[in-house]
Scaffold this active site. Structure first.
Site, PDB file in Angstrom:
ATOM      1  N   ASP A 135      -8.508  19.346 -17.473  1.00 51.83           N
ATOM      2  CA  ASP A 135      -7.815  20.183 -18.286  1.00 51.83           C
ATOM      3  C   ASP A 135      -6.405  19.288 -18.689  1.00 51.83           C
ATOM      4  O   ASP A 135      -5.446  19.256 -17.939  1.00 51.83           O
ATOM      5  CB  ASP A 135      -7.700  21.427 -17.294  1.00 51.83           C
ATOM      6  CG  ASP A 135      -6.204  22.310 -17.685  1.00 51.83           C
ATOM      7  OD1 ASP A 135      -6.325  22.404 -19.450  1.00 51.83           O
ATOM      8  OD2 ASP A 135      -5.431  23.251 -17.489  1.00 51.83           O
ATOM      9  N   LYS A 147       0.404  16.803 -26.628  1.00 51.52           N
ATOM     10  CA  LYS A 147      -0.833  17.443 -27.043  1.00 51.52           C
ATOM     11  C   LYS A 147      -0.549  18.947 -28.878  1.00 51.52           C
ATOM     12  O   LYS A 147      -1.470  19.010 -29.602  1.00 51.52           O
ATOM     13  CB  LYS A 147      -0.816  18.144 -26.073  1.00 51.52           C
ATOM     14  CG  LYS A 147      -2.463  19.283 -26.320  1.00 51.52           C
ATOM     15  CD  LYS A 147      -2.655  20.310 -24.826  1.00 51.52           C
ATOM     16  CE  LYS A 147      -3.613  21.000 -25.504  1.00 51.52           C
ATOM     17  NZ  LYS A 147      -3.452  22.471 -23.779  1.00 51.52           N
ATOM     18  N   GLU A 198     -10.178  26.368 -23.365  1.00 54.83           N
ATOM     19  CA  GLU A 198      -9.671  26.357 -22.257  1.00 54.83           C
ATOM     20  C   GLU A 198      -9.752  28.622 -21.254  1.00 54.83           C
ATOM     21  O   GLU A 198     -10.419  28.038 -20.491  1.00 54.83           O
ATOM     22  CB  GLU A 198      -8.224  26.320 -22.123  1.00 54.83           C
ATOM     23  CG  GLU A 198      -7.828  24.700 -22.470  1.00 54.83           C
ATOM     24  CD  GLU A 198      -6.603  24.235 -22.723  1.00 54.83           C
ATOM     25  OE1 GLU A 198      -5.330  25.303 -23.033  1.00 54.83           O
ATOM     26  OE2 GLU A 198      -6.113  23.870 -23.349  1.00 54.83           O
ATOM     27  N   ASP A 223      -4.321  33.513 -22.471  1.00 56.43           N
ATOM     28  CA  ASP A 223      -4.012  32.018 -21.833  1.00 56.43           C
ATOM     29  C   ASP A 223      -2.474  31.103 -22.195  1.00 56.43           C
ATOM     30  O   ASP A 223      -2.482  31.471 -23.596  1.00 56.43           O
ATOM     31  CB  ASP A 223      -5.180  31.200 -21.630  1.00 56.43           C
ATOM     32  CG  ASP A 223      -4.990  29.845 -21.259  1.00 56.43           C
ATOM     33  OD1 ASP A 223      -3.929  29.315 -21.071  1.00 56.43           O
ATOM     34  OD2 ASP A 223      -5.922  28.429 -21.896  1.00 56.43           O
TER      35      ASP A 223
END
Length: 636
Positions: free
Chosen positions: A8, A69, A168, A190
């Site tokens: 992850d 990211k 994810e 999420d």
């Protein structure tokens, strides 16, 4: 078969997991923690990742890179406003992408992400006791093609073959469904450090995970809530002291740390007192402290629009799935930011159902990635994962319209063909422009790339038949083919995106990463060599103290000189490994007669350290032995 790990790769923290037996297990990092901060420190030839890098953030903010990211696979123009808030330097690359400048050197977000992935890889190798070269890496469900390609490139730079890019929320659903044997419809909400996804899935008792729809926002995450608190603290300080802290990078980093802590504390408390002593100084040199009280009500008011932005993707995902709220069995919360009390309240408001903390919000995504890795390895045989593409993939047609070839929420892998033709008489070439997004006009969507199909025979407008095929793989990465039917002329291309790193740049980035590894190895060798020298110095000093009543003046001088010489080399900043080792050998040789003379043992003879032998072991061995020594009397 070699292990395939699940990673992850998060905005704030990253996590690595592996299938051990039939269970997914989170692997602790070298520092003993189950998650690793997605932070990189670069200075000269020194590279630190994770907790060690985070410790450098306050004193050297311009050398510490975080939240990378958010920039991966993005155009500089898209994220320029957010980049201005970062303490590290950034600029626009030749391809329009983001370039991070640290210590005079330039890095693409893929390279920085690769440093994080490399650490996770090494931590996994240490835990498993074997080399790791394959991985499943997760990305936000709403990542576009460019961002997925860039993430895959980061894995390659880190020395990993990326077997699968997995969404994810889907990974979290795999972790949730592990060991369950019943039919369920679930919604995964999420909200991580930098991205937000909502996914609706059906899980069957036979082990099929069918994604029905997905929605989200790749520029919404916990970091945005932190920024609101930071802005509030800075504004309050300015109104009180008349000083603006925005240009003070060190002060802003301290404020960032306190803002993140305050956000977490407000999840369980109604108010927090933020206190940062000596944040700056006044014009007269007087130290200034930052003291601000923040209530949960004020925090929720500051962030009301951010909370509001969480609602639409939930509604959109439910609408696209074709389900009603009553059809949903469970709502799963994933990501550390879901711990904010307002988030479950929003979910309940939109879905009409109380969400559950059924899975670990920090670890479930990595665990799900490990399950997918187990499927690839062949260790998991009873699970079938059917994911979807998050955004429509289209080709630009006359008038600038975006003609959708593969609509959003289409199950992948998928392949779709369509016949197009020319817009002008005797046109011998066409440009195929591929876009991703939901807008009617191509210019308003994300441009994934374009290529030319040439050699079309001259014909009247509308006569040529050009078959365009979109082929999207299980990673959500697109291949496009165009073929003129009468001649068979064909052009194929894997869409790389407008800001993606090239094969040559990947090779160069790998070389750069290896250079850092080599420098790190040299630095480690020097530290270890100095540790052994220090241990020997300690042993010689200890001999002088232990037997000071017996040692002759001449030998005392010898001991003092050996200790002084050894310390001079140990403390020498530019000492080489060879210098340190040579000095260790010399001290060892010249001290041996002294140990034999006074301690009646060769314990002071410090051999090269055997495998697994530590400096602590050596100190124990160098101390006075436990047994009797000639000349000493044992009490009867």
């Amino acid at each position: 078969m070699a292990k395939v790990i699940g990673i992850d790769l998060g905005t704030t923290n990253s996590c690595v997991s592996c299938l051990i037996g039939d269970k997914s297990e989170v692997i602790a990092n070298a520092e003993g923690n189950r998650t690793t901060p997605s932070i990189v420190y670069i200075k000269g030839d020194e590279l630190l990742v994770g907790d060690l890098a985070k410790r450098k953030a306050i004193l050297e903010p311009k050398n510490v890179i975080y939240e990378v990211k958010r920039w991966i696979g993005r155009k500089y123009s898209e994220v320029k406003a957010d980049l201005k808030k970062m303490p590290y330097e950034t600029k626009e690359g030749k391809d329009g992408g983001v370039i991070i400048v640290v210590d005079g050197k330039e890095y693409k977000p893929e390279q920085v992400s690769a440093f994080i992935l490399k650490k996770l890889k090494e931590d996994a190798e240490k835990y498993l006791g074997e080399s790791v070269s394959q991985a499943v890496i997760t990305v936000p469900a709403y990542f576009n093609d460019s961002q997925r390609n860039a993430t895959k490139a980061a894995g390659e730079i880190a020395g990993l073959k990326v077997e699968r890019i997995i969404n994810e929320p889907t990974a979290a659903a795999l972790a949730y469904g592990e060991g369950k044997e019943k039919n369920e419809t679930i919604v995964v909400f999420d909200l991580g450090g930098g991205t937000f996804d909502v996914t609706v899935l059906e899980i069957s008792s036979e082990g099929t995970f069918q994604v029905l729809s997905t929605s989200g926002d790749t520029q919404l995450g916990g970091a945005d809530w932190d920024q609101r608190i930071m802005d509030y603290l800075v504004d309050e300080f300015k109104s009180k002291e008349g000083l603006d802290l925005h240009e003070n990078a060190m002060a802003m980093q301290r404020i960032k740390d306190e803002a993140e802590k305050a956000k977490k504390q407000l999840s369980t408390m109604e108010r927090v007192d933020v206190s940062i002593p000596f944040i700056t100084q006044g014009a007269d040199g007087t130290p200034k402290n930052l003291e601000v009280t923040l209530t949960r009500a004020k925090f929720e008011s500051l962030c009301s629009d951010l909370f509001k932005r969480c609602e639409e993707p939930v509604s959109k995902a439910m609408q696209d799935s074709g389900l009603k709220n009553a059809d949903v069995h469970e709502i799963i919360l994933v990501g550390g930011s879901t711990r904010m009390p307002q988030v479950p309240a929003i979910v309940k408001k939109v879905c009409g159902k109380e969400p559950k903390a059924t899975v670990n919000p920090d670890e479930s995504v990595a665990q799900g990635a490990a399950i997918q890795a187990g499927i690839i390895q062949g260790d998991v045989k009873d699970i079938l994962l059917l994911d979807v593409t998050p955004l429509s993939l289209a080709v630009e047609v006359e008038g600038g319209l975006a003609h959708a070839m593969i609509p959003r929420n289409t199950t992948i892998p998928a392949k779709k063909s369509n016949i197009y033709t020319t817009a002008s008489d005797n046109q011998t070439a066409v440009t195929v422009h591929v876009t991703q997004g939901e807008r009617q006009f191509a210019r308003d969507n994300k441009s994934l790339g374009m290529f030319n199909l040439e050699g079309i025979p001259p014909m009247r407008r509308g006569q040529p038949q050009i078959e365009v095929t979109f082929d999207i793989d299980a990673n959500g990465i697109l291949n496009v083919t165009a073929q003129e039917k009468s001649t068979g002329k064909q052009q194929s291309v894997q869409i790389q995106g407008s800001t993606n790193i090239s094969d040559e740049e990947i090779a160069q980035a790998k070389a750069d990463a290896e250079k850092f590894a080599e420098e790190d190895k040299k630095r480690k060798e020097l530290i270890e060599a100095k540790n052994w020298l220090e241990t020997l110095i300690y042993a010689i000093e200890g001999l002088g103290q232990e037997f000071k009543e017996k040692i002759s003046e001449e030998d005392k001088e010898t001991i003092n000189k050996l200790v002084a010489d050894g310390k001079a080399v140990k403390d020498k900043e530019d000492a080489t490994v060879e210098e340190v080792k040579n000095e260790t050998d010399r001290l060892q040789k010249e001290s041996e007669p002294l140990f034999k003379k006074y301690a009646q043992t060769a314990a002071g003879d410090v051999p090269p350290p055997p495998e697994g032998f530590t400096p602590e072991d050596l100190i124990k061995a160098s101390k006075k032995p436990d047994g009797p020594v000639e000349g000493e009397v044992i009490d009867a």
